[in-house]
Design an enzyme around this catalytic site. Structure first.
Site, PDB file in Angstrom:
ATOM      1  N   GLY A  11       7.200 -17.481  -9.382  1.00  0.00           N
ATOM      2  CA  GLY A  11       7.685 -17.345 -10.749  1.00  0.00           C
ATOM      3  C   GLY A  11       7.071 -18.382 -11.672  1.00  0.00           C
ATOM      4  N   TYR A 127      23.974 -11.237 -16.232  1.00  0.00           N
ATOM      5  CA  TYR A 127      23.031 -12.326 -15.970  1.00  0.00           C
ATOM      6  C   TYR A 127      23.670 -13.681 -16.265  1.00  0.00           C
ATOM      7  CZ  TYR A 127      19.079 -15.480 -16.632  1.00  0.00           C
ATOM      8  OH  TYR A 127      18.234 -16.558 -16.565  1.00  0.00           O
TER       9      TYR A 127
END
Length: 285
Positions: A11, A127
């Site tokens: 990432g 989230y």
């Protein structure tokens, strides 16, 4: 030599950490992603971290697709909350410090002015809720931890900045939200903060965002201006844009504890953006 284990190494934060520590003879990096370490499997986490025995664990793994989290709730919970809990248990077992990356989405975005560490949480999306649960589990579980909250992150990989540049190649105009406020923050700048924290014992929760404020539309205009793009930016409201998950209207995080504990000030967002684009030879100068 410090042994640092990174989760989510593919990432944006994982890649930035690898660039930052490249050639540092005092650091041994152990890179893992889901193929090497499934953070949602407690037995695997305990076994592998026990074998590696790192001094520091930096958790960059996360389910960051905000809209997808709304329908993929269990997976979001496993990656964003359960995983950090297991990593905290493993960190305690080997005496490691854990650094956990979190988000502005733990707040509801209704405050006037900037959010500081310790402000009331009120996440509005799956989230945000799972990122908050992950934070809380790290704080309750880990003996030594840093929770690092950032926002509007960009680096190597899929992100808003790179998406806008891709769209500018194919479109004469783009519609961009102009009623959400925050600070675009480069992964490189967050990496500097992580390194600073890891050289200290001032454990706790910190905000780490670039200085200054803009909207997504303002950010896009600056990207296009610096890169010489002629694509027109059409400002729209959050409601007009119509995303599945609710976003904070105010994502402005103040780095109060970084300044109080370290006298450290992060780069202005425009300066960090220029450096990012310059390093990639994307800026027109």
């Amino acid at each position: 030599m410090k042994k640092i284990l990174i989760t989510g190494c593919h990432g944006q934060m994982g890649k930035a950490l690898n660039v930052f520590y490249e050639g540092d003879k005092n650091v041994c990096l152990v890179n893992t992603d889901v193929g090497e370490l499934n953070i949602t499997d407690q037995e695997e986490v305990m076994q592998k971290i026990g074998e590696i025995s790192p001094d520091i664990i930096i958790n960059c793994a996360a389910h960051t697709q905000v809209d997808a989290c709304e329908t993929d709730q269990e997976r979001a919970y496993q990656i964003n909350a359960v995983g950090p809990y297991y990593l905290s248990l493993a960190a305690n077992a080997v005496g490691a410090v854990i650094v956990h990356i979190s988000s502005d989405y733990v707040f509801d975005g209704t405050k006037e002015g900037s959010y500081v560490e310790g402000d009331k949480y009120n996440p509005q999306s799956v989230y945000g809720k799972t990122k908050l649960e992950g934070e809380e589990l790290v704080r309750k579980t880990a003996d030594r931890y840093f929770v690092v909250r950032t926002e509007w992150l960009y680096g190597e990989g899929k992100n808003f900045l790179n998406t806008m540049l891709e769209l500018s190649e194919k479109n004469e105009s783009v519609r961009v939200v102009d009623d959400q406020f925050g600070a675009p923050t480069s992964a490189e700048e967050v990496t500097k903060v992580i390194d600073l924290l890891c050289h200290s014992d001032k454990y706790g929760t910190y905000h780490a965002t670039c200085e200054g404020v803009c909207t997504w539309a303002g950010f896009t205009k600056k990207i296009f201006e610096l890169c010489g793009k002629k694509t027109k930016v059409i400002p729209v409201t959050t409601e007009e844009y119509g995303a599945a998950a609710k976003r904070p209207a105010n994502s402005i995080l103040e780095n109060r504890l970084l300044e109080e504990n370290f006298g450290y000030r992060m780069a202005d967002w425009e300066d960090a953006l220029k450096k990012y684009l310059r390093d990639r030879k994307l800026i027109i100068e």
